[in-house]
Enzyme design. Structure first.
Site, short mmCIF file in Angstrom:
data_model
loop_
_atom_site.label_atom_id
_atom_site.label_comp_id
_atom_site.label_asym_id
_atom_site.label_seq_id
_atom_site.Cartn_x
_atom_site.Cartn_y
_atom_site.Cartn_z
N ASP A 45 0.84 -1.20 0.00
CA ASP A 45 0.00 0.00 0.00
C ASP A 45 0.88 1.25 0.00
OD1 ASP A 45 -2.09 1.77 0.28
OD2 ASP A 45 -2.92 0.87 2.07
N ASP A 46 0.77 2.06 -1.05
CA ASP A 46 1.53 3.31 -1.16
C ASP A 46 3.04 3.09 -1.23
OD1 ASP A 46 -0.87 4.64 -1.06
OD2 ASP A 46 -0.35 5.94 0.61
N CYS A 83 -5.32 4.09 -4.13
CA CYS A 83 -5.67 2.90 -3.36
C CYS A 83 -6.93 2.18 -3.86
CB CYS A 83 -5.88 3.27 -1.89
SG CYS A 83 -4.48 4.05 -1.10
N ARG A 87 -7.79 -1.18 -6.28
CA ARG A 87 -8.42 -2.38 -5.73
C ARG A 87 -9.68 -2.76 -6.50
NH1 ARG A 87 -5.16 -0.44 -2.13
NH2 ARG A 87 -4.32 -1.75 -0.47
N LYS A 148 -6.57 -4.92 3.89
CA LYS A 148 -7.35 -3.72 3.56
C LYS A 148 -8.32 -4.00 2.42
CE LYS A 148 -6.34 0.91 1.65
NZ LYS A 148 -5.29 1.95 1.56
N HIS A 150 -11.35 -1.64 1.39
CA HIS A 150 -11.41 -0.31 0.78
C HIS A 150 -12.22 -0.26 -0.51
CE1 HIS A 150 -9.04 3.69 0.17
NE2 HIS A 150 -10.06 3.84 1.02
N HIS A 234 1.71 2.43 3.89
CA HIS A 234 0.82 3.60 3.92
C HIS A 234 0.96 4.32 5.27
CE1 HIS A 234 -3.00 5.82 3.93
NE2 HIS A 234 -3.25 5.44 2.69
N ASP A 340 -0.25 -0.83 -4.90
CA ASP A 340 -1.50 -0.25 -5.40
C ASP A 340 -1.32 1.09 -6.10
OD1 ASP A 340 -0.92 1.21 -3.12
OD2 ASP A 340 -2.95 1.16 -2.32
N ASN A 341 -0.24 1.77 -5.86
CA ASN A 341 0.06 3.04 -6.55
C ASN A 341 1.51 3.40 -6.28
OD1 ASN A 341 -2.17 4.01 -4.10
ND2 ASN A 341 -0.04 4.66 -3.88
N LYS A 385 1.86 8.92 -6.30
CA LYS A 385 0.44 8.63 -6.08
C LYS A 385 -0.45 9.77 -6.58
CE LYS A 385 -2.71 7.46 -2.25
NZ LYS A 385 -2.80 7.23 -0.79
#
Length: 547
Positions: A45-46, A83, A87, A148, A150, A234, A340-341, A385
């Site tokens: 994540d991130d 994010c 997903r 996560k 989301h 993240h 994710d990014n 991001k």
């Protein structure tokens, strides 16, 4: 009379056979003699493009590096820059707008619903799509998720168990405290909130331990699908002290030198090409040497905590691999790892939140490392991001599948691919069937192309065009050409073969090509529920006008 009865029965049989498409996901024609692999999908994540060792980082990630050495690394794989849009696309095999999350999903305690009144921007995943879990479950897979979600937290019909997972442990929301997650941003077990976690607690460890528990608890030998969606790294900056201690002082060199060092390492690894050069530091970002000693010490600490979060994630991935190996399942398990990014610049150029709030369990806002650090974590690319420059959408992708990747073991592939390719890949290896209808709803046709030819033969038929849109920033890739820019502003054009760092805009030299790509992107946008120009509620250009 007998003939009439037989005719009636024949008609009824045909009618009922058509009704089978109304089941959530139709049964798949599974070959019981072929060993179907377990599937483990791991998402960071991130995390920036260069944040793990096998993509150029100084952060030790031996477990991911080992998976890469025994598997395949893709250097031109892409996410959706954010994010929850990522997903939505990953879980459905569709573009995020088709799944209903073109922008964001509503967060607990957030008054913004992100429902803009059109299908592409509802703020939650819709029913015109099926998830990886729903499709694989139809093929006889057990389906587990930790981490996560989301993809919508307000409507229980859209939660993991209602979207195909047998078991779930993790967050419905997008972020929480790593040490003490409390509701409404707390932990859920299946459909029930966990009001208080047992201490000591750390989300990265807990997500892993529960994932292994789900796998161990399976009583039969049927294959399983595990989606392990870490929140690391993240924000908030929360890490275990023993992990932080490894990194404090290592970032006193500053972000410019860090980018140079990572870039050199990437060239040696083959992840980057020396001819691209290194994208410059944004003009609005300060030079490291301009910071006083106290600020340098603070930024070193922020980056050290971030590095510790990445390191801890890698340690936990090692625990998953170790379990699979000891259980005799590793060789027949398809493991996919991605982010994710791009690296996260949220919180400000030099980070968000007070330094004193770092590692405080009850502080879980945007306590972050900031944009200047994110610029380094995205090496060698421009952007991070939110944006559709390479630094925002490029992700490391590691695929480990010993049963099928012997020819490609330890190799790099520059073949482009993106999120919509994961669904067809999993369908191919599992023998699952992608449905036309589910729960009385029409399911949109699958959009991607399987990665399996790439894994087994080293090549596949590429996408003719690849498309992106997020927060009014758009991009389209055709071969090595990439057009990118803010909607309603002129396109920029880059040749990624010679300029993946997007330093030399050649749009003025190729007007016909730009016009062709503009028309192609517009046609895609109009047919895939993407907002028309200028219709977003907010001007997001401030996120990237430093470029």
């Amino acid at each position: 009379m007998r003939i009439l009865v037989l005719l009636l029965l024949s008609v009824l049989a045909g009618w009922f056979s058509k009704l089978s498409w109304l089941s959530p996901v139709p049964p798949a024609p599974v070959n019981k003699t072929a060993p179907r692999p377990n599937i483990v999908l791991i998402m960071a994540d991130d995390m920036g493009y260069s944040d793990i060792g096998c993509y150029g980082s100084e952060i030790p990630t031996p477990n991911l590096d080992k998976l890469a050495a025994r598997g395949v690394r893709l250097t031109n794989f892409y996410n959706a820059a954010r994010c929850c849009p990522t997903r939505a696309s990953l879980m459905t095999g569709l573009f995020q707008h088709q799944a209903g999350i073109g922008h964001m999903t509503k967060e607990p305690n957030n008054q913004i619903s992100y429902d803009y009144g059109v299908d592409g921007y509802r703020g939650e995943i819709n029913r015109n799509c099926v998830t990886l879990a729903e499709v694989l479950k139809s093929a006889g897979y057990h389906t587990y998720m930790t981490g996560k979600w989301h993809l919508g937290s307000g409507n229980q019909d859209l939660w993991p168990l209602q979207r195909g997972f047998d078991r779930f442990y993790g967050l419905l929301a997008g972020a929480s405290s790593y040490f003490n997650p409390v509701q409404p941003r707390g932990i859920w077990l299946d459909n029930k909130p966990v009001e208080k976690v047992e201490q000591p607690f750390y989300t990265t460890d807990a997500f892993t331990d529960q994932a292994i528990s789900f796998m161990k608890g399976q009583q039969d030998k049927d294959p399983f699908f595990l989606y392990l969606a870490y929140t690391a790294p993240h924000w908030p900056l929360h890490a275990l002290q023993k992990d932080i201690d490894q990194f404090v002082g290592k970032y006193r060199q500053g972000w410019e030198q860090l980018r140079e060092t990572r870039s050199s390492r990437q060239v040696k690894l083959g992840v980057a090409d020396a001819k691209w050069g290194l994208s410059p530091r944004p003009s609005t970002y300060p030079a490291w040497a301009k910071q006083d000693t106290a600020k340098q010490r603070e930024m070193d600490y922020r980056m050290a905590v971030y590095a510790a979060q990445v390191s801890r994630m890698d340690q936990n991935i090692g625990k998953v691999v170790d379990y699979l190996e000891k259980a005799g399942k590793l060789d027949n398990t398809l493991i996919v790892f991605l982010s994710d990014n791009g690296a996260c610049q949220e919180g400000g150029i030099l980070g968000g939140g007070q330094t004193a709030a770092i590692n405080v369990p009850d502080k879980y806002g945007a306590i972050s490392h900031g944009g200047a650090s994110a610029n380094a974590f995205s090496t060698p690319c421009k952007g991070f991001k939110h944006v559709s420059y390479e630094g925002g959408i490029a992700t490391p992708l590691i695929i480990h599948y010993p049963a099928m990747t012997k020819k490609m073991k330890g190799k790099l592939s520059a073949s482009p691919g993106y999120l919509i390719d994961i669904m067809p890949t999993f369908i191919e290896v599992s023998g699952a069937t992608y449905p036309k209808r589910a729960k009385d709803q029409e399911i949109l046709p699958i959009e991607g192309k399987s990665l399996m030819p790439l894994l087994t033969a080293g090549t596949r038929q590429p996408h003719e065009y690849m498309y992106w849109e997020h927060e009014n920033m758009r991009a389209i890739r055709h071969g090595n050409w990439k057009a990118v820019g803010v909607i309603s502003s002129p396109w920029e054009l880059y040749n990624l073969e010679t300029d993946r760092t997007e330093q030399h805009n050649v749009a003025g030299q190729h007007a016909d090509l730009v016009n062709k790509l503009d028309q192609q992107w517009t046609t895609w946008a109009n047919s895939h529920k993407v907002f028309p120009k200028g219709s977003m509620k907010k001007d997001f250009s401030g996120e990237w006008n430093m470029f």
